[in-house]
Design an enzyme around this catalytic site. Structure first.
Site, mmCIF file in Angstrom:
data_model
loop_
_atom_site.group_PDB
_atom_site.id
_atom_site.type_symbol
_atom_site.label_atom_id
_atom_site.label_comp_id
_atom_site.label_asym_id
_atom_site.label_seq_id
_atom_site.Cartn_x
_atom_site.Cartn_y
_atom_site.Cartn_z
ATOM 1 N N ASP A 1 43.834 -19.648 48.852
ATOM 2 C CA ASP A 1 44.058 -20.144 47.489
ATOM 3 C C ASP A 1 45.508 -20.586 47.374
ATOM 4 O O ASP A 1 46.338 -20.281 48.239
ATOM 5 C CB ASP A 1 43.777 -19.012 46.479
ATOM 6 C CG ASP A 1 44.077 -19.429 45.050
ATOM 7 O OD1 ASP A 1 43.634 -20.512 44.636
ATOM 8 O OD2 ASP A 1 44.791 -18.687 44.337
ATOM 9 N N SER A 2 45.825 -21.237 46.259
ATOM 10 C CA SER A 2 47.199 -21.645 45.998
ATOM 11 C C SER A 2 48.103 -20.434 45.762
ATOM 12 O O SER A 2 49.319 -20.558 45.808
ATOM 13 C CB SER A 2 47.232 -22.552 44.777
ATOM 14 O OG SER A 2 46.635 -21.897 43.677
ATOM 15 N N TYR B 1 48.596 -25.733 42.499
ATOM 16 C CA TYR B 1 47.917 -26.892 43.081
ATOM 17 C C TYR B 1 47.350 -27.795 41.978
ATOM 18 O O TYR B 1 47.122 -28.975 42.200
ATOM 19 C CB TYR B 1 46.743 -26.434 43.964
ATOM 20 C CG TYR B 1 47.115 -25.924 45.340
ATOM 21 C CD1 TYR B 1 48.433 -25.662 45.717
ATOM 22 C CD2 TYR B 1 46.110 -25.720 46.299
ATOM 23 C CE1 TYR B 1 48.736 -25.194 46.988
ATOM 24 C CE2 TYR B 1 46.411 -25.268 47.571
ATOM 25 C CZ TYR B 1 47.719 -25.003 47.921
ATOM 26 O OH TYR B 1 48.009 -24.545 49.186
ATOM 27 N N GLY B 2 47.116 -27.169 40.816
ATOM 28 C CA GLY B 2 46.362 -27.847 39.746
ATOM 29 C C GLY B 2 46.990 -29.117 39.221
ATOM 30 O O GLY B 2 46.317 -29.953 38.623
ATOM 31 N N CYS C 1 40.168 -21.677 45.997
ATOM 32 C CA CYS C 1 40.841 -22.409 44.926
ATOM 33 C C CYS C 1 39.952 -23.569 44.467
ATOM 34 O O CYS C 1 39.488 -24.362 45.292
ATOM 35 C CB CYS C 1 42.161 -22.934 45.479
ATOM 36 S SG CYS C 1 43.078 -23.973 44.352
ATOM 37 N N ASN C 2 39.730 -23.654 43.166
ATOM 38 C CA ASN C 2 38.871 -24.728 42.646
ATOM 39 C C ASN C 2 39.482 -26.102 42.891
ATOM 40 O O ASN C 2 38.794 -27.049 43.248
ATOM 41 C CB ASN C 2 38.635 -24.542 41.144
ATOM 42 C CG ASN C 2 37.740 -23.366 40.863
ATOM 43 O OD1 ASN C 2 36.555 -23.518 40.628
ATOM 44 N ND2 ASN C 2 38.287 -22.163 40.885
ATOM 45 N N THR C 3 40.806 -26.201 42.694
ATOM 46 C CA THR C 3 41.455 -27.499 42.873
ATOM 47 C C THR C 3 41.355 -27.932 44.340
ATOM 48 O O THR C 3 41.033 -29.089 44.631
ATOM 49 C CB THR C 3 42.938 -27.417 42.445
ATOM 50 O OG1 THR C 3 43.016 -26.789 41.159
ATOM 51 C CG2 THR C 3 43.564 -28.785 42.366
ATOM 52 N N CYS D 1 38.242 -22.275 37.439
ATOM 53 C CA CYS D 1 39.579 -22.017 37.962
ATOM 54 C C CYS D 1 39.634 -20.537 38.333
ATOM 55 O O CYS D 1 39.077 -19.693 37.619
ATOM 56 C CB CYS D 1 40.619 -22.346 36.892
ATOM 57 S SG CYS D 1 42.297 -21.887 37.370
ATOM 58 N N THR D 2 40.306 -20.268 39.440
ATOM 59 C CA THR D 2 40.332 -18.900 39.970
ATOM 60 C C THR D 2 40.761 -17.839 38.957
ATOM 61 O O THR D 2 40.294 -16.708 38.999
ATOM 62 C CB THR D 2 41.330 -18.824 41.139
ATOM 63 O OG1 THR D 2 42.537 -19.496 40.746
ATOM 64 C CG2 THR D 2 40.761 -19.458 42.371
ATOM 65 N N HIS D 3 41.675 -18.218 38.060
ATOM 66 C CA HIS D 3 42.226 -17.228 37.136
ATOM 67 C C HIS D 3 41.304 -16.908 35.951
ATOM 68 O O HIS D 3 41.458 -15.874 35.316
ATOM 69 C CB HIS D 3 43.552 -17.732 36.551
ATOM 70 C CG HIS D 3 44.669 -17.826 37.543
ATOM 71 N ND1 HIS D 3 44.585 -18.598 38.681
ATOM 72 C CD2 HIS D 3 45.890 -17.255 37.563
ATOM 73 C CE1 HIS D 3 45.716 -18.504 39.358
ATOM 74 N NE2 HIS D 3 46.527 -17.690 38.703
ATOM 75 N N GLU E 1 48.933 -14.851 34.847
ATOM 76 C CA GLU E 1 49.969 -14.345 35.768
ATOM 77 C C GLU E 1 50.976 -13.479 35.036
ATOM 78 O O GLU E 1 51.620 -12.615 35.626
ATOM 79 C CB GLU E 1 50.614 -15.514 36.515
ATOM 80 C CG GLU E 1 49.556 -16.216 37.353
ATOM 81 C CD GLU E 1 50.074 -16.986 38.540
ATOM 82 O OE1 GLU E 1 51.283 -17.003 38.765
ATOM 83 O OE2 GLU E 1 49.222 -17.567 39.250
HETATM 84 N N1 DGL Z 1 43.864 -21.650 42.118
HETATM 85 C C1 DGL Z 1 43.915 -22.786 41.224
HETATM 86 C C2 DGL Z 1 42.503 -23.266 40.919
HETATM 87 O O1 DGL Z 1 41.532 -22.537 40.993
HETATM 88 C C3 DGL Z 1 44.658 -22.456 39.942
HETATM 89 C C4 DGL Z 1 46.151 -22.276 40.112
HETATM 90 C C5 DGL Z 1 46.856 -23.535 40.585
HETATM 91 O O2 DGL Z 1 46.974 -24.517 39.821
HETATM 92 O O3 DGL Z 1 47.255 -23.543 41.725
HETATM 93 O O4 DGL Z 1 42.319 -24.411 40.610
#
Ligand code: DGL
Length: 273
Positions: free
Chosen positions: A13-14, A45-46, A76-78, A187-189, A155
């Protein structure tokens, strides 16, 4: 090449968000070993371009292959939205993203065929959920909404906070007006904000957590490929964590959400890969 079923699964993940995916793998595939990489030096990453995310993902995958993983989950979704297609054909081990599994469940669950998707600017802008959902059912209307402030709120640890509720209301009111009955937490969060999102959206909206669905997908892929570890097999240190920066912050976040005590994280120079 013969893949070793006792090898770990690589998850990346990012940064810390992908731990929500690692957590579901730990809960649902307790015999599997995990090598986790969080790109804490280059997060977020988003808001980055597709080319950059593909380059980052390739570097991380090279690192994970060096760790001899048997499969890779792009948590990571992105990165799933931008890089999965590009890297899938380059690998001889299974690689999964977190988009498809959430879309499959959403397509099954929606009754009024109106599905919302929330995620980063990159994920929502990529239109990937829309194309996945339309492939599954062309009649589904998809309404996307980027919610960039959710990531820093999580976070900061403000999971149950009036400020977070206010931000959620502001983002989600638009989706409520569009009368969706299913919402993908893209999104992961966001699974960590589940109760706030539920409160704002109400009981009539089913929330889909792709982290959970992806763990189930991982199980079925490993099973199909003959790569599942035998159940009940335990290791003293089944999980290893690597980051590209600030290992301490990562460790305290990890320990606040994982069913496992993270004692050590190792910082590596990902630009070398
Ligand atoms: N992990 C990213 C996602 O799921 C979210 C955090 C980021 O922007 O890196 O898209």
């Amino acid at each position: 090449m013969k893949i070793d079923r006792n090898a770990p699964v690589g998850v990346f993940d990012s940064g810390i968000g992908g731990l929500t995916v690692a957590r579901e793998i730990m809960r649902n595939l307790p015999s599997e070993k995990i090598v986790y990489f969080g790109d804490t030096a280059r997060v977020p990453y988003g808001s980055k371009s597709k080319e950059t995310i593909i380059r980052y993902s390739r570097q991380i995958i090279r690192f994970l292959l060096e760790q001899q993983v048997k499969a890779i989950v792009i948590a990571c979704n992105t990165a799933s939205a931008f890089a999965l297609d590009a890297v899938r054909d380059e690998l001889s081990i299974p690689v999964l993203g977190v988009i498809e599994s959430g879309a499959v469940v959403a397509a099954k669950e929606t009754k009024n065929k109106r599905v919302g998707v929330i995620g980063t600017i990159g994920t929502v802008g990529s239109g990937i959920h829309e194309s996945c959902l339309h492939r599954l059912d062309p009649e589904i209307t998809v309404i996307g909404k980027a919610c960039p402030l959710f990531v820093p709120l999580v976070e900061e640890g403000w999971l149950h906070d009036p400020v977070t509720t206010q931000v959620a209301e502001r983002y989600l009111d638009e989706l409520k007006e569009k009368e969706i009955d299913t919402l993908i937490l893209g999104c992961t969060h966001y699974p960590l904000l589940r109760s706030t999102i539920h409160e704002v959206m109400g009981d009539g909206v089913r929330l889909v957590n792709p982290a959970y669905e992806s763990a189930l997908e991982l199980r079925s892929v490993l099973k199909k490929e003959g790569l599942l570890r035998q159940e009940g097999q335990k290791e003293e240190f089944p999980y290893r964590f690597y980051v590209s920066d600030l290992a301490d912050k990562f460790k305290s976040f990890a320990n606040s959400i994982l069913p496992y005590n993270v004692e050590m994280t190792q910082k590596i120079d990902i630009e070398k890969y």
